[in-house]
Design an enzyme around this catalytic site. Structure first.
Site, PDB file in Angstrom:
ATOM      1  N   ASP A  52       0.842  -1.217   0.000  1.00  0.00           N
ATOM      2  CA  ASP A  52       0.000   0.000   0.000  1.00  0.00           C
ATOM      3  C   ASP A  52       0.870   1.258   0.000  1.00  0.00           C
ATOM      4  OD1 ASP A  52       0.783  -0.429   2.688  1.00  0.00           O
ATOM      5  OD2 ASP A  52      -1.149   0.179   3.534  1.00  0.00           O
ATOM      6  N   SER A 145      -4.557  -4.635  12.794  1.00  0.00           N
ATOM      7  CA  SER A 145      -4.803  -3.187  12.773  1.00  0.00           C
ATOM      8  C   SER A 145      -5.524  -2.614  13.981  1.00  0.00           C
ATOM      9  CB  SER A 145      -5.623  -2.820  11.535  1.00  0.00           C
ATOM     10  OG  SER A 145      -4.785  -2.640  10.479  1.00  0.00           O
ATOM     11  N   ASP A 225      -5.242   0.276   6.204  1.00  0.00           N
ATOM     12  CA  ASP A 225      -5.991  -0.047   7.421  1.00  0.00           C
ATOM     13  C   ASP A 225      -7.106   0.961   7.687  1.00  0.00           C
ATOM     14  OD1 ASP A 225      -3.884  -1.750   7.430  1.00  0.00           O
ATOM     15  OD2 ASP A 225      -2.848  -0.823   9.118  1.00  0.00           O
TER      16      ASP A 225
HETATM   17  P1  ADP Z   1      -1.489  -3.458  15.069  1.00  0.00           P
HETATM   18  O1  ADP Z   1      -0.877  -4.340  14.035  1.00  0.00           O
HETATM   19  O2  ADP Z   1      -2.480  -4.191  15.908  1.00  0.00           O
HETATM   20  O3  ADP Z   1      -2.014  -2.178  14.511  1.00  0.00           O
HETATM   21  P2  ADP Z   1       0.592  -1.865  16.386  1.00  0.00           P
HETATM   22  O4  ADP Z   1       1.819  -2.405  17.025  1.00  0.00           O
HETATM   23  O5  ADP Z   1       0.750  -0.960  15.240  1.00  0.00           O
HETATM   24  O6  ADP Z   1      -0.287  -3.125  16.052  1.00  0.00           O
HETATM   25  O7  ADP Z   1      -0.284  -1.083  17.479  1.00  0.00           O
HETATM   26  C1  ADP Z   1      -0.612  -1.677  18.713  1.00  0.00           C
HETATM   27  C2  ADP Z   1      -0.838  -0.587  19.737  1.00  0.00           C
HETATM   28  O8  ADP Z   1      -2.177  -0.048  19.599  1.00  0.00           O
HETATM   29  C3  ADP Z   1      -0.781  -1.077  21.179  1.00  0.00           C
HETATM   30  O9  ADP Z   1       0.547  -1.133  21.653  1.00  0.00           O
HETATM   31  C4  ADP Z   1      -1.589   0.000  21.907  1.00  0.00           C
HETATM   32  O10 ADP Z   1      -0.802   1.140  22.136  1.00  0.00           O
HETATM   33  C5  ADP Z   1      -2.663   0.329  20.862  1.00  0.00           C
HETATM   34  N1  ADP Z   1      -3.868  -0.477  21.183  1.00  0.00           N
HETATM   35  C6  ADP Z   1      -4.259  -1.649  20.667  1.00  0.00           C
HETATM   36  N2  ADP Z   1      -5.390  -2.096  21.251  1.00  0.00           N
HETATM   37  C7  ADP Z   1      -5.739  -1.168  22.184  1.00  0.00           C
HETATM   38  C8  ADP Z   1      -6.802  -1.032  23.138  1.00  0.00           C
HETATM   39  N3  ADP Z   1      -7.744  -1.969  23.277  1.00  0.00           N
HETATM   40  N4  ADP Z   1      -6.822   0.065  23.895  1.00  0.00           N
HETATM   41  C9  ADP Z   1      -5.873   1.006  23.777  1.00  0.00           C
HETATM   42  N5  ADP Z   1      -4.848   0.945  22.922  1.00  0.00           N
HETATM   43  C10 ADP Z   1      -4.767  -0.133  22.131  1.00  0.00           C
HETATM   44  P1  NG1 Z   2      -0.461  -3.533  10.503  1.00  0.00           P
HETATM   45  O1  NG1 Z   2      -0.752  -4.932  10.186  1.00  0.00           O
HETATM   46  O2  NG1 Z   2      -1.644  -2.820  11.101  1.00  0.00           O
HETATM   47  O3  NG1 Z   2       0.771  -3.370  11.292  1.00  0.00           O
HETATM   48  C1  NG1 Z   2       0.899  -2.193   8.538  1.00  0.00           C
HETATM   49  C2  NG1 Z   2       0.542  -0.848   7.906  1.00  0.00           C
HETATM   50  C3  NG1 Z   2      -0.263  -1.024   6.611  1.00  0.00           C
HETATM   51  C4  NG1 Z   2       0.438  -1.994   5.660  1.00  0.00           C
HETATM   52  C5  NG1 Z   2       0.772  -3.294   6.412  1.00  0.00           C
HETATM   53  C6  NG1 Z   2       1.573  -4.271   5.581  1.00  0.00           C
HETATM   54  C7  NG1 Z   2       0.114   1.086   9.365  1.00  0.00           C
HETATM   55  C8  NG1 Z   2      -0.876   1.796  10.190  1.00  0.00           C
HETATM   56  N1  NG1 Z   2      -0.279  -0.067   8.818  1.00  0.00           N
HETATM   57  O4  NG1 Z   2      -0.273  -2.789   9.031  1.00  0.00           O
HETATM   58  O5  NG1 Z   2      -0.456   0.228   5.988  1.00  0.00           O
HETATM   59  O6  NG1 Z   2       1.580  -1.414   5.105  1.00  0.00           O
HETATM   60  O7  NG1 Z   2       1.537  -3.033   7.595  1.00  0.00           O
HETATM   61  O8  NG1 Z   2       0.874  -4.651   4.444  1.00  0.00           O
HETATM   62  O9  NG1 Z   2       1.240   1.549   9.211  1.00  0.00           O
END
Ligand code: ADP
Ligand code: NG1
Length: 493
Positions: A52, A145, A225
């Site tokens: 993306d 996400s 996302d």
């Molecule tokens: P993802 O792939 O799930 O988007 P990230 O590592 O980018 O993972 O983001 C995860 C972060 O989002 C967590 O460390 C936390 O800070 C936030 N998060 C996820 N779930 C919750 C929730 N239920 N309440 C508050 N913050 C959350």
């Molecule tokens: P997740 O799976 O939420 O960490 C991330 C990026 C997407 C995309 C995917 C890989 C963000 C918020 N999300 O998703 O845009 O690049 O990795 O396909 O940076």
């Protein structure tokens, strides 16, 4: 539930246990009743990984798990955030002085991204505050996400509060565009809307605002996302295309089920540089390919731009990659020499803050992954449209190829994900791959519907029961999923 406009539902909170619990917790936390609730779903990306942000189309669907926020606008300037999960501590700040600390991806910063995104988009100052209680059930840092669902939910919360204020006579220079948005909320809270209002256009704009604002956290994501969180519709996966952003229905095969399995390895994107290094490698590959083809390379950021400028197919881009890039990793010095720039320019004008010290960049491998993965997305969509008899097998093959490319060319898998993918295939999946950013998190598998019960039982036994990975609560670790709906505002009658 009665429907009120494209994105608002009237709900009897007492009939919905999760909303009711949230309302009661809100009352005991803030001593008042929420004025409205907002939900934004997580997603599973079926195919199209790490492309993306290169400008290429992806094929996700929303999952049932979501971020839910109960909200009460207040008359002070204080923004108070609380969470039903005690792991996420209370936070409060002045709504007109939002600071997002990129060095520590604390949970409230994701909320602040959505809040600040709306505030800046409309150029608003002197905002009133609100009390918010957040309840999320998307497994965090698992590729489904959770972070974007929180950013999108916060963005829609903020917009809804603005709409409420608007109805009470708040005037801003951007009143017209806010009026367009406010119709999202229906008439129940007295919002205004123009007759030419287009709900899908408003969702697209909101997705773009939230994609941009999530980058305040420090990660350079591409927008998949946030787009699916707003543009999802129940019963259909979506092809998400960028520049301009649009979503097209993709009907998934009726004879198969998509199953998500969590490797139970967490990887927080914002806490490490893995994710941004890949974004930078793709950016550098785009610049070198453009230079090789005598295009103006300095403004080029995405691999898709190079393809568009050359006007050639994805298959031809794979040949251009063979021709222009070598498979040995590139050093910063070699890249600078190719582009004719200094190390200082390289670091300040091209790299993100958290990739300044990277010593090697694998440009050939990353570009090969991106062009081949982009082609697989289009093939996947075409197979879904043509629906041949062996479609489940064909779709599964594409998912398997995608995993291989993520593992070998993009190096965003991990031993646990590879093991889980193998187990899923062994017990009946036609195809299985990591989903989301990778380096941990979930797999998605396509499983013939008649094999689902034995698949679930065997994968459970082999991956979860035979190890110390405790199976997290239902719908967190191993579950079949269907395309769910997008973000919504809930109002009590
Ligand atoms: P993802 O792939 O799930 O988007 P990230 O590592 O980018 O993972 O983001 C995860 C972060 O989002 C967590 O460390 C936390 O800070 C936030 N998060 C996820 N779930 C919750 C929730 N239920 N309440 C508050 N913050 C959350
Ligand atoms: P997740 O799976 O939420 O960490 C991330 C990026 C997407 C995309 C995917 C890989 C963000 C918020 N999300 O998703 O845009 O690049 O990795 O396909 O940076």
């Amino acid at each position: 539930m009665a429907t009120e406009g494209p994105a608002t539902r009237r709900v009897q909170v007492a009939e919905h246990p999760r909303l009711l619990k949230l309302k009661e917790m809100f009352n005991s936390k803030f001593g008042s009743i929420p004025k409205f609730y907002v939900r934004a779903p997580g997603r599973v990306n079926i195919i199209g990984e790490h492309i993306d942000y290169c400008g290429y189309s992806v094929l996700p669907m929303a999952v049932e798990q979501d971020m839910l926020i109960a909200v009460e606008p207040v008359k002070t300037h204080i923004l108070q955030l609380a969470n039903t999960n005690p792991l996420y501590p209370d936070f409060s700040t002045n709504a007109n002085n939002i600071q997002i600390d990129k060095t520590k991806p604390l949970w409230h910063n994701y909320f602040l991204c959505g809040f600040k995104g709306i505030q800046e988009h409309f150029g608003l100052s002197n905002l009133t505050g609100m009390n918010c209680l957040v309840d999320g059930n998307i497994p965090p840092s698992s590729g489904l996400s959770s972070s974007s669902a929180l950013v999108c939910c916060a963005g829609l919360v903020t917009l809804t509060v603005l709409g409420m204020n608007l109805s009470k006579g708040l005037k801003t220079p951007n009143l017209i565009s806010i009026n367009n948005y406010t119709k999202l909320g229906g008439t129940a809270v007295g919002w205004m809307g123009s007759d030419s209002f287009s709900p899908s256009r408003a969702w697209v704009e909101l997705a773009e605002i939230c994609a941009k604002s999530e980058r305040y956290i420090g990660t350079e994501g591409g927008g998949m996302d946030q787009s699916i969180s707003f543009l999802a519709e129940e019963g259909t996966a979506k092809l998400i295309e960028f520049s301009p952003l649009r979503a097209t229905d993709v009907k998934l095969p009726s004879g198969a089920v998509f199953v998500i399995a969590n490797s139970c390895v967490e990887m927080n994107k914002a806490a490490t540089s893995h994710f941004n290094i890949r974004v930078m490698e793709c950016r550098l590959a785009a610049k070198l390919l453009a230079k090789h083809k005598s295009l103006q390379w300095d403004k080029v950021l995405r691999l898709e731009e190079v393809q568009a400028k050359l006007g050639v197919s994805l298959e031809e881009m794979l040949l251009v990659t063979e021709d222009a890039l070598h498979s040995e990793p590139y050093s910063p010095e070699e890249i600078c020499e190719c582009l004719g720039i200094s190390l200082e320019e390289f670091r300040t004008q091209i790299l993100s803050p958290n990739t300044q010290d990277v010593l090697t960049f694998k440009l050939y491998q990353r570009a090969k992954h991106v062009f081949s993965e982009a082609a697989r997305v289009l093939q996947f969509k075409k197979i879904c449209e043509d629906a041949p008899d062996n479609m489940v097998q064909l779709l599964g093959d594409l998912m398997n190829q995608s995993h291989m490319s993520c593992r070998d060319m993009y190096e965003c898998s991990c031993p646990e994900l590879d093991q889980l993918v193998d187990i899923c295939r062994k017990f009946g999946a036609q195809g299985s791959r990591l989903t989301g950013a990778g380096w941990g998190g979930c797999t998605v598998s396509i499983v013939p519907a008649d094999k689902l019960p034995s698949f679930l039982a065997n994968v459970h036994e082999s991956y979860y029961q035979r190890s110390d990975r405790s199976l997290a609560p239902e719908k967190q670790s191993l579950f079949a999923t269907k395309p769910g709906g997008g973000a919504l505002v809930f109002l009590e009658p």
